[in-house]
Design an enzyme around this catalytic site. Structure first.
Site, PDB file in Angstrom:
ATOM      1  N   SER A 149      40.285  46.006  27.921  1.00 38.21           N
ATOM      2  CA  SER A 149      39.900  47.077  28.826  1.00 38.21           C
ATOM      3  C   SER A 149      40.686  48.352  28.498  1.00 38.21           C
ATOM      4  CB  SER A 149      40.100  46.627  30.278  1.00 38.21           C
ATOM      5  OG  SER A 149      39.466  47.495  31.185  1.00 38.21           O
ATOM      6  N   ASP A 243      28.460  44.484  31.557  1.00 39.30           N
ATOM      7  CA  ASP A 243      29.627  45.357  31.700  1.00 39.30           C
ATOM      8  C   ASP A 243      29.212  46.777  31.333  1.00 39.30           C
ATOM      9  OD1 ASP A 243      32.060  46.715  31.525  1.00 39.30           O
ATOM     10  OD2 ASP A 243      33.024  45.220  30.261  1.00 39.30           O
ATOM     11  N   HIS A 273      33.124  41.968  32.935  1.00 40.14           N
ATOM     12  CA  HIS A 273      34.427  42.563  32.673  1.00 40.14           C
ATOM     13  C   HIS A 273      35.531  41.737  33.346  1.00 40.14           C
ATOM     14  CE1 HIS A 273      36.608  46.116  31.245  1.00 40.14           C
ATOM     15  NE2 HIS A 273      37.425  45.909  32.266  1.00 40.14           N
TER      16      HIS A 273
END
Length: 307
Positions: A149, A243, A273
């Site tokens: 991320s 996502d 995610h």
């Protein structure tokens, strides 16, 4: 988007367990409130250390890091944690780093960069770069850069900045990274209401990253904004299909390949995610984590298995 047809029961159970600790409206909490619920959630999913893994907290050019070892490693993975640049730290990804260490046999250095909004860009990059330089000089091993991320963003930022400055970066593995893609099209719109990460949440995390106007053309902020993708190390990008950030990984792969860099994109169907926390309870996430560990290990050995 009909997520009931895309996401299986195991993953829905993971989503429900996540929301119990980290509610969907957590982004509306104060920053301290967000950090508290995020830390609580990470403790719920913490798996402990595999046998033989040891960890030590030290300072890396003034940046707190945690160093994981198992045996006598000859490679070092520098890992940058996720959390939207706002939450997370050495504890949030503690077991993930320990498992990467165990599965690859490599040393792992987890970087505790300073967080937004108290510290804004380029502080997160500066801390990550300082810790990476420390790892390179402290251990003398070839490096693999990895992160998820926001941490995937930082890993790529460091890889871009390393060109001509570090000569021992063997590769990078990016896990559902946010790389500065166009939020007005593609997966950002297709999955704007995705479970566990929405477009509105991405926009919130973006607004607290900088003072004044958003940086433009700055690859230490958004790697996709770079104008030169040549000379980067071999790269494997993992994304979750459900996502908003999915297309960033695809687009980054494309830019690297256009520049003659070895790059491979793995899009994980049915995953969302944050699926690293689901690696012990969701079959698809378990398989993906194995692929992630294999990619890290292979890059460390100079093996490219994706042609």
């Amino acid at each position: 988007m009909d997520y009931n047809s895309l996401i299986d029961e195991e993953t829905w159970a993971f989503i429900a367990q996540t929301i119990e600790s980290y509610p969907e409206d957590a982004v509306e909490l104060s920053i301290e409130g967000q950090r508290q619920v995020y830390d609580d959630m990470c403790r719920v999913f913490h798996q402990g250390y595999p046998d033989g893994v040891e960890a030590t907290d030290v300072q890396a050019n003034g940046i707190p890091v945690r160093v994981y070892t198992a045996g006598q490693p000859t490679r070092t993975v520098v890992y940058y944690h996720g959390g939207g640049f706002v939450v997370g730290g050495l504890e949030s990804h503690d077991d993930v780093c320990a498992e990467i260490c165990a599965q690859t046999g490599y040393r792992v250095v987890a970087v505790d960069y300073r967080l937004c909004p108290e510290f804004r860009h380029p502080v997160q990059f500066d801390d990550s770069w300082a810790a990476t330089q420390w790892a390179a000089s402290e251990f003398g091993d070839p490096l693999i850069l990895a992160g998820d991320s926001a941490g995937g963003n930082l890993a790529a930022c460091v890889a871009h900045h390393s060109r001509g400055r570090l000569d021992n970066v063997l590769g990078q593995v990016l896990i559902y990274p946010g790389l500065g893609g166009d939020m007005t099209k593609g997966s950002y719109l297709e999955h704007d209401k995705a479970p566990l990460l929405t477009l509105d949440e991405i926009k919130f995390y973006q607004t607290v990253r900088f003072h004044g106007d958003e940086p433009v053309g700055d690859p230490t902020y958004a790697p996709l904004h770079d104008t030169d993708f040549s000379g980067l190390p071999p790269t494997v990008v993992f994304t979750a299909d459900c996502d908003p950030l999915r297309d960033d990984g695809r687009d980054y792969r494309d830019r690297l390949q256009e520049a003659g860099v070895k790059a491979h994109w793995i899009n994980e169907d049915g995953l969302i995610h944050g699926y690293l926390r689901a690696r012990t309870t969701v079959g698809h996430a378990r398989d993906s984590f194995e692929r992630i560990s294999i990619a890290i290990e292979a890059l460390g050995q100079g093996i490219w298995a994706y042609d």
